[in-house]
Design a protein around this motif. Sequence first.
Motif, PDB file in Angstrom:
ATOM      1  N   PRO A 311       0.829  -1.208   0.000  1.00 42.38           N
ATOM      2  CA  PRO A 311       0.000   0.000   0.000  1.00 42.38           C
ATOM      3  C   PRO A 311       0.864   1.259   0.000  1.00 42.38           C
ATOM      4  N   VAL A 312       0.268   2.375  -0.401  1.00 43.61           N
ATOM      5  CA  VAL A 312       1.029   3.613  -0.564  1.00 43.61           C
ATOM      6  C   VAL A 312       0.472   4.725   0.319  1.00 43.61           C
ATOM      7  N   ILE A 313       1.376   5.611   0.735  1.00 43.99           N
ATOM      8  CA  ILE A 313       1.037   6.830   1.479  1.00 43.99           C
ATOM      9  C   ILE A 313       1.516   7.975   0.600  1.00 43.99           C
ATOM     10  N   VAL A 314       0.600   8.710  -0.014  1.00 45.09           N
ATOM     11  CA  VAL A 314       0.967   9.644  -1.080  1.00 45.09           C
ATOM     12  C   VAL A 314       0.203  10.959  -0.951  1.00 45.09           C
ATOM     13  N   PRO A 315       0.715  12.038  -1.555  1.00 45.87           N
ATOM     14  CA  PRO A 315      -0.012  13.308  -1.532  1.00 45.87           C
ATOM     15  C   PRO A 315      -1.343  13.191  -2.271  1.00 45.87           C
ATOM     16  N   ASN A 316      -2.259  14.095  -1.934  1.00 44.46           N
ATOM     17  CA  ASN A 316      -3.586  14.055  -2.558  1.00 44.46           C
ATOM     18  C   ASN A 316      -3.631  14.788  -3.890  1.00 44.46           C
ATOM     19  N   ARG A 317      -2.491  15.209  -4.383  1.00 43.91           N
ATOM     20  CA  ARG A 317      -2.412  15.852  -5.685  1.00 43.91           C
ATOM     21  C   ARG A 317      -1.309  15.212  -6.505  1.00 43.91           C
ATOM     22  N   GLY A 318      -1.451  15.282  -7.824  1.00 45.40           N
ATOM     23  CA  GLY A 318      -0.442  14.722  -8.709  1.00 45.40           C
ATOM     24  C   GLY A 318      -0.689  13.263  -9.023  1.00 45.40           C
TER      25      GLY A 318
END
Length: 389
Positions: A311-318
């Motif tokens: 699973p990933v932890i990523v910004p809500n943009r891009g």
Amino acid sequence: MRIVDVCAFYSPHGGGVKTYVEQKMKIGPELGHEIIILAPGDRYEISERGPNARLITLPAPRFPLDRKYWFFNDEPALHQALDDLAPDFVECSSPWRSASMVARWPGPAPRALVMHADPLSAYAYRWFEPLLSRATIDKRFSRFWDHLRELGQSFDRVVCASGELRDRLAAGGVANTVLHPMGIEAGVFSPSRRDPALRRKMLALCDLPESAKLLIGVGRLSAEKRWPMIVDAVMAASRLMPIGMVMLGAGGHKARILKQIAGNPHIRLLTPEKDRVKFATLLASADALIHGCEAETFCMAAAEARASGVPVIVPNRGGAADHARGGAGVTYRAGSAVAAAKATLKLLHNLPKTPVAAETVTTRGHFAGLFAEYAATRRGLGTDAAALA
């Protein structure tokens, strides 16, 4: 088709564009196309890369801010090269000066602008959004938006690898935007590569026991990747849960990132793993991938993590945000270490018991869909890109 890619971002020293170009030169001929990469370089040179694939460099100056790259500065020479090659379809891989040069080429071939960069997110929004609203920033950068809108009118397709970028450009009045997510290498990334012994080794490297959680970060060590923010987020989250992080990367901001780590034994910065199977094993053995860059046009690291069942932890943009959809990870407010720390704890408290790979497009599938779009564009059919992706 004979497809000529005017590729201003190409460098033989590495990088995501080089990887993409080499995959295109391998897969394109397998799909029945001739692929020619036209790039700036120190001298005119032709490099054959197999049947129906070659790299041609035109003499050009080095880019002053990064000597590993060059930039096109001779428009007549570029136009003459395109005339001599007589392409069926032209790609341009940079939204900067070379795109305008290609737009002004008087040749008859249809052309596509492939958005390998998102300058607004990488620079304007990252620099000014803490102080100004995005609408205000867009107004201040109206000349660049005008440039993008002109390119949208000049190119038959503006190809985006993430839904967020495609939607933002379309909302800003850029015509002919289409979505073609990039793909990952077939047969390399899988949850089956997870290695408990390697995970224990990585946690021991972080001075932590097997019961701790292991994060992995992958990417270039540059300002837009926001690694210092990620370091702060992991340090904050680790106050409430034992967490180790292994970072794989190289780049000019190494000293800045090591200063941010400040000798913390639970965060280790390692050089990139170039052996793809070893890298896939390391990736699959982590509990989650954490990423900080909201300017990704696709985010290959997150795509490879999801194919590995991680699973990933990523910004809500891009582009990175696309890979957290459907329960595949969590997003946090871009640019916020506090939000990233909260998202990290939320995900690590609710990890799936059994890793499951997300459905991903392969690199071959990406190029098959993209080239089918080009063929349809040549025929003037206006085929819906979503049906081909």
